[in-house]
Design an enzyme around this catalytic site. Structure first.
Site, PDB file in Angstrom:
ATOM      1  N   GLU A  26      16.068  22.820 -41.762  1.00 16.70           N
ATOM      2  CA  GLU A  26      15.032  23.376 -41.767  1.00 16.70           C
ATOM      3  C   GLU A  26      15.429  24.751 -41.480  1.00 16.70           C
ATOM      4  O   GLU A  26      16.766  25.289 -41.224  1.00 16.70           O
ATOM      5  CB  GLU A  26      14.151  23.159 -40.526  1.00 16.70           C
ATOM      6  CG  GLU A  26      12.879  22.508 -40.986  1.00 16.70           C
ATOM      7  CD  GLU A  26      11.915  23.466 -41.453  1.00 16.70           C
ATOM      8  OE1 GLU A  26      11.905  24.583 -41.842  1.00 16.70           O
ATOM      9  OE2 GLU A  26      10.720  22.882 -41.614  1.00 16.70           O
ATOM     10  N   ARG A  29       8.275  19.878 -29.110  1.00 16.97           N
ATOM     11  CA  ARG A  29       9.437  20.303 -29.310  1.00 16.97           C
ATOM     12  C   ARG A  29       9.130  21.605 -30.044  1.00 16.97           C
ATOM     13  O   ARG A  29       8.039  21.579 -30.769  1.00 16.97           O
ATOM     14  CB  ARG A  29      10.423  19.567 -30.029  1.00 16.97           C
ATOM     15  CG  ARG A  29       9.878  19.125 -31.391  1.00 16.97           C
ATOM     16  CD  ARG A  29      11.049  18.383 -32.221  1.00 16.97           C
ATOM     17  NE  ARG A  29      10.613  17.885 -33.518  1.00 16.97           N
ATOM     18  CZ  ARG A  29      10.422  18.623 -34.408  1.00 16.97           C
ATOM     19  NH1 ARG A  29      10.779  19.858 -34.519  1.00 16.97           N
ATOM     20  NH2 ARG A  29       9.871  17.989 -35.670  1.00 16.97           N
ATOM     21  N   ASN A  67       9.579  24.119 -33.415  1.00 18.54           N
ATOM     22  CA  ASN A  67       9.652  23.855 -34.710  1.00 18.54           C
ATOM     23  C   ASN A  67      10.007  25.213 -35.379  1.00 18.54           C
ATOM     24  O   ASN A  67      10.997  25.849 -34.987  1.00 18.54           O
ATOM     25  CB  ASN A  67       8.505  23.330 -35.187  1.00 18.54           C
ATOM     26  CG  ASN A  67       8.398  22.655 -36.671  1.00 18.54           C
ATOM     27  OD1 ASN A  67       9.492  21.534 -36.555  1.00 18.54           O
ATOM     28  ND2 ASN A  67       7.646  22.583 -37.547  1.00 18.54           N
ATOM     29  N   GLU A 109       2.544  14.412 -33.644  1.00 20.03           N
ATOM     30  CA  GLU A 109       1.681  15.527 -34.516  1.00 20.03           C
ATOM     31  C   GLU A 109       0.347  15.416 -34.235  1.00 20.03           C
ATOM     32  O   GLU A 109      -0.564  15.884 -35.012  1.00 20.03           O
ATOM     33  CB  GLU A 109       2.185  14.853 -35.828  1.00 20.03           C
ATOM     34  CG  GLU A 109       3.590  15.174 -36.226  1.00 20.03           C
ATOM     35  CD  GLU A 109       3.732  15.111 -37.790  1.00 20.03           C
ATOM     36  OE1 GLU A 109       2.849  14.935 -38.380  1.00 20.03           O
ATOM     37  OE2 GLU A 109       4.908  14.939 -38.178  1.00 20.03           O
ATOM     38  N   ASN A 158       4.286  25.452 -38.390  1.00 20.87           N
ATOM     39  CA  ASN A 158       5.338  25.519 -39.715  1.00 20.87           C
ATOM     40  C   ASN A 158       5.427  26.892 -40.186  1.00 20.87           C
ATOM     41  O   ASN A 158       5.512  28.072 -39.316  1.00 20.87           O
ATOM     42  CB  ASN A 158       4.947  24.675 -40.711  1.00 20.87           C
ATOM     43  CG  ASN A 158       6.061  23.604 -40.576  1.00 20.87           C
ATOM     44  OD1 ASN A 158       7.148  23.665 -40.314  1.00 20.87           O
ATOM     45  ND2 ASN A 158       5.500  22.296 -40.661  1.00 20.87           N
ATOM     46  N   ASP A 186       4.970  23.382 -45.917  1.00 20.76           N
ATOM     47  CA  ASP A 186       5.971  23.580 -44.792  1.00 20.76           C
ATOM     48  C   ASP A 186       6.384  24.883 -44.438  1.00 20.76           C
ATOM     49  O   ASP A 186       5.571  25.783 -44.187  1.00 20.76           O
ATOM     50  CB  ASP A 186       7.089  22.541 -45.211  1.00 20.76           C
ATOM     51  CG  ASP A 186       7.764  21.986 -43.926  1.00 20.76           C
ATOM     52  OD1 ASP A 186       7.849  22.994 -43.028  1.00 20.76           O
ATOM     53  OD2 ASP A 186       8.477  21.074 -43.798  1.00 20.76           O
TER      54      ASP A 186
END
Length: 280
Positions: free
Chosen positions: A15, A96, A98, A117, A143, A191
């Site tokens: 990522e 957490r 992201n 989620e 995101n 994303d």
């Protein structure tokens, strides 16, 4: 356009690609393996930093070192790459950090999510250089985040909504929310994203195996099919910011493609925007 392999890897959840102009390298993370990777495309040099907990994103700091969006908050690594301190320490069980991105004013906009989620279980926060936090949104999966070339519009993705939203950006405030585009069912989930010098938004489609480019009016004007099913994000880098780097994941795929988890690149894909290092 055809994707090439920049770094062959088996990242569980690659990522957050970010170009570090001062060092001439790409920074990216493997969230689930708790590692920050760097790659120098000119010399091929690679480094790996183990963070000790899930790391959603990493970006360069103005004075050297990295700012990282970790499971338990926002951390800082010094120029030596080893000295660590917390800028924001806010651990919440089951949550957490992201994706995250640095705004034109040098602040960090960091997303979070719950492991399950849950809608509203995560947030998008603005972190000032001194560590002051402003919560801008509640989200499910925080995101892609990016800004128009003039810095007046912020684009943002909360993946389960399938939307790429835009806001009028005014310092720590967001206003006038609207939808730039919606990804149709069956095409995957939006994303990570990046914005190019034309103001167009490039979006990675998780479970869609594609990168898409949308104009500032929300028109889909380019689709690049990738060999991997789960691309996660993208960023321009390399000489002149002309190459589009793409991270990918292999987690949750029963029979992943051999390149799943690798760092891919679309050479000479367009013209990227210079990034801003975190001012803290």
């Amino acid at each position: 356009m055809r994707a090439e392999v920049a770094v062959r890897a088996e990242a569980r959840l690659g990522e957050g690609p970010t170009w570090d102009a001062a060092a001439g390298r790409l920074i990216w993370v493997d969230i689930l393996s708790s590692r920050v990777h760097t790659y120098d495309p000119a010399g091929g040099r690679r480094t790996v930093l183990a963070t000790g907990q899930h790391v959603g994103a990493a970006a360069p700091r103005a004075g050297g070192g990295l700012v990282v969006n970790l499971r338990d908050g926002i951390g800082l690594y010094g120029p030596d790459g080893t000295t660590f301190s917390w800028l924001v320490h806010d651990p919440v069980p089951g949550r957490r950090g992201n994706d995250a991105a640095v705004a034109p004013d040098g602040s960090l906009w960091a997303g979070s999510m719950r492991d399950d989620e849950t809608a509203g279980g995560g947030a998008l926060i603005r972190v000032a250089p001194d560590g002051a936090v402003t919560e801008a949104l509640t989200v499910a999966v925080g995101n892609g985040t990016g800004w128009s070339p003039d810095g007046r519009t912020m684009y943002y993705i909360d993946s389960p909504t399938r939307r790429i939203d835009r806001f009028r950006a005014d310092g720590e405030r967001l206003a006038d929310r609207s939808t730039l585009a919606t990804v149709e069912r069956g095409a995957g989930y939006p994303d990570g994203l990046t914005v190019d010098a034309d103001g167009c938004v490039w979006v990675a489609l998780w479970d869609g195996g594609q990168i898409r480019r949308y104009t500032p009016r929300g028109e889909l004007d380019r689709t690049v099919v990738l060999p991997v099913r789960r691309p996660t994000s993208c960023a321009f880098g390399g000489p002149g910011l002309r190459d589009l780097y793409i991270t990918s994941a292999r987690t949750g795929i029963e029979r992943p493609h051999p390149l799943s988890g690798s760092l891919l690149v679309l050479p000479d894909a367009g013209q990227g925007l210079p990034g801003t290092p975190f001012a803290g």
